[in-house]
Design a protein around this motif. Structure first.
Motif, PDB file in Angstrom:
ATOM      1  N   THR A  12       7.288  -1.723  -4.299  1.00 43.89           N
ATOM      2  CA  THR A  12       7.330  -2.913  -3.746  1.00 43.89           C
ATOM      3  C   THR A  12       5.818  -3.254  -3.504  1.00 43.89           C
ATOM      4  O   THR A  12       5.223  -2.748  -2.533  1.00 43.89           O
ATOM      5  CB  THR A  12       8.113  -3.394  -2.468  1.00 43.89           C
ATOM      6  N   ALA A  13       5.427  -4.501  -4.260  1.00 44.80           N
ATOM      7  CA  ALA A  13       4.187  -5.012  -3.754  1.00 44.80           C
ATOM      8  C   ALA A  13       3.932  -6.159  -2.917  1.00 44.80           C
ATOM      9  O   ALA A  13       4.600  -7.229  -3.459  1.00 44.80           O
ATOM     10  CB  ALA A  13       3.270  -5.120  -4.975  1.00 44.80           C
ATOM     11  N   ILE A  14       3.338  -6.347  -1.877  1.00 44.16           N
ATOM     12  CA  ILE A  14       3.285  -7.311  -1.156  1.00 44.16           C
ATOM     13  C   ILE A  14       1.827  -7.919  -1.089  1.00 44.16           C
ATOM     14  O   ILE A  14       1.108  -7.375  -0.608  1.00 44.16           O
ATOM     15  CB  ILE A  14       3.521  -6.832   0.290  1.00 44.16           C
ATOM     16  N   ALA A  25      -1.481  -5.910   8.413  1.00 41.07           N
ATOM     17  CA  ALA A  25      -1.045  -5.590   6.936  1.00 41.07           C
ATOM     18  C   ALA A  25      -0.252  -4.555   6.851  1.00 41.07           C
ATOM     19  O   ALA A  25       0.856  -4.433   6.300  1.00 41.07           O
ATOM     20  CB  ALA A  25      -2.271  -5.452   5.899  1.00 41.07           C
ATOM     21  N   THR A  26      -0.339  -3.564   7.457  1.00 41.65           N
ATOM     22  CA  THR A  26       0.327  -2.324   7.790  1.00 41.65           C
ATOM     23  C   THR A  26       1.985  -2.785   8.205  1.00 41.65           C
ATOM     24  O   THR A  26       2.965  -2.093   7.887  1.00 41.65           O
ATOM     25  CB  THR A  26      -0.206  -1.201   8.359  1.00 41.65           C
ATOM     26  N   ARG A  28       3.235  -5.417   8.221  1.00 43.20           N
ATOM     27  CA  ARG A  28       4.126  -6.346   7.242  1.00 43.20           C
ATOM     28  C   ARG A  28       4.906  -5.431   6.143  1.00 43.20           C
ATOM     29  O   ARG A  28       5.737  -5.630   5.748  1.00 43.20           O
ATOM     30  CB  ARG A  28       3.071  -7.196   6.297  1.00 43.20           C
ATOM     31  N   ALA A  29       3.853  -4.268   5.654  1.00 41.89           N
ATOM     32  CA  ALA A  29       4.605  -3.149   4.686  1.00 41.89           C
ATOM     33  C   ALA A  29       5.705  -2.584   5.356  1.00 41.89           C
ATOM     34  O   ALA A  29       6.920  -2.291   4.979  1.00 41.89           O
ATOM     35  CB  ALA A  29       3.574  -2.332   4.448  1.00 41.89           C
ATOM     36  N   ALA A  32       9.033  -4.402   5.211  1.00 42.77           N
ATOM     37  CA  ALA A  32       9.947  -4.315   3.875  1.00 42.77           C
ATOM     38  C   ALA A  32      10.035  -2.809   3.833  1.00 42.77           C
ATOM     39  O   ALA A  32      10.930  -2.526   2.749  1.00 42.77           O
ATOM     40  CB  ALA A  32       8.733  -4.687   2.839  1.00 42.77           C
ATOM     41  N   ALA A  33       9.647  -1.937   4.467  1.00 46.23           N
ATOM     42  CA  ALA A  33      10.170  -0.498   4.231  1.00 46.23           C
ATOM     43  C   ALA A  33      11.602  -0.342   4.343  1.00 46.23           C
ATOM     44  O   ALA A  33      12.164  -0.764   5.495  1.00 46.23           O
ATOM     45  CB  ALA A  33       9.155   0.514   4.930  1.00 46.23           C
ATOM     46  N   HIS A  43      -6.072   3.763   0.020  1.00 47.46           N
ATOM     47  CA  HIS A  43      -5.995   3.291  -1.342  1.00 47.46           C
ATOM     48  C   HIS A  43      -6.659   4.095  -2.319  1.00 47.46           C
ATOM     49  O   HIS A  43      -6.284   4.037  -3.536  1.00 47.46           O
ATOM     50  CB  HIS A  43      -6.425   1.689  -1.518  1.00 47.46           C
ATOM     51  N   ARG A 109      10.538   6.282  10.519  1.00 49.41           N
ATOM     52  CA  ARG A 109      10.120   4.677  10.610  1.00 49.41           C
ATOM     53  C   ARG A 109      10.835   4.241  11.599  1.00 49.41           C
ATOM     54  O   ARG A 109      10.236   3.275  12.464  1.00 49.41           O
ATOM     55  CB  ARG A 109      10.964   4.046   9.283  1.00 49.41           C
TER      56      ARG A 109
END
Length: 209
Positions: A12-14, A25-26, A28-29, A32-33, A43, A109
Motif C-alpha cells: 500500500t502506497a500512501i 507520516a509514520t 499515518r502508515a 493503514a497497517a 527509504h 503493532r
C-alpha cells in the motif's frame, strides 16, 4: 511506489498532501497497517534477503515477544558493506546510553498503538523515543545475532557522521529524560563529546512510601 503497489496487492502506497514530519507520516502508515508486527526501514537502506524470514521465525517460536532487533552494518556508495555492529542481547541499561537496537527493529503493532505511536516533538530521534517506550511495556525483547540490515552511508547522513544532524542529539536527550520520568527517576543527561552517539546519565532513584 504507486506503480509498485499496483502490481502487488500486499503493498500500500500512501501519499500525504503536506510534509508534516517523519513521526506524523509514520503514524499515518501505522493507521493503514494490518500486520501483527511493524518493521521500520529507511527509504535508501537495504534489508537482507533473510531478514523477514528470521523475524518471522522468532515470532512463531515465542508468543510473548513484542520487540525484535538484529545486528547491522553499513553500505557505502559503491555497494560495499563495512562497519558491522554486533549487538548484545537485550540490555535495558545499555539502551539508556544510546539507541543500540538500531536496525532492523520489529515491534508488535498493538504495542505501538498502546504507547501512542510516534511523537512529533521527538522528530530527529523518534526511533529512539519509540524504542524506550516500547521496551518499557514489552513482555519480551529478542535479539537476532545476525546482520540483517545494511545502513546506507551518503553525504549528509547520520550513518556517516553522527554530527550531521545536531537536532537529533537534542531530541535524543529529551526522549531519554522523558523515559526517566516514566520510571520515576530523577535524572538529567549530559552529552559526551565524542563521535559515538553516547549520553552520560546522572540521577537518583525516587523512593516513594
Amino acid at each position: 511506489m504507486a506503480e509498485f503497489a499496483a502490481g502487488d496487492s500486499r503493498v500500500t502506497a500512501i501519499a500525504l498532501e503536506t510534509n508534516s514530519g517523519i513521526s506524523r507520516a509514520t503514524n499515518r502508515a501505522l493507521e493503514a497497517a494490518t500486520g501483527e508486527f511493524v518493521v521500520l526501514l529507511d527509504h535508501d537502506d537495504v534489508l537482507d534477503s533473510d531478514a523477514l524470514a528470521e523475524i518471522a521465525a522468532v515470532i512463531m517460536s515465542n508468543d510473548a515477544v513484542d520487540v525484535i532487533y538484529s545486528d547491522e552494518d553499513k553500505l557505502d556508495e559503491s555497494g560495499q558493506r563495512f562497519h558491522p555492529h554486533f549487538k548484545p542481547d537485550w540490555d535495558p541499561e545499555l539502551l539508556l546510553a544510546y539507541p543500540y537496537l538500531g536496525h532492523v527493529t520489529a515491534i508488535r503493532r498493538e504495542v505501538l498503538h498502546r504507547i501512542g505511536g510516534f511523537r512529533p516533538e521527538f522528530d530527529g530521534s523518534q526511533d529512539y523515543d519509540v524504542m524506550l517506550r516500547a521496551t518499557e511495556v514489552a513482555r519480551r525483547v529478542v535479539h537476532i545475532p545476525k546482520v540483517l540490515y545494511h545502513w546506507r552511508v551518503v553525504p549528509g547522513s547520520a550513518a556517516g557522521d553522527t554530527d550531521a544532524k545536531p537536532w537529533a542529539h537534542l531530541a535524543s536527550r529529551r526522549a531519554l529524560e522523558d523515559a526517566y520520568c516514566t520510571v520515576e527517576l530523577m535524572a538529567w543527561s549530559n552529552p559526551v563529546h565524542s563521535k559515538a552517539p553516547t549520553t552520560c546519565v546522572v540521577g537518583s532513584l525516587v523512593h516513594r512510601p
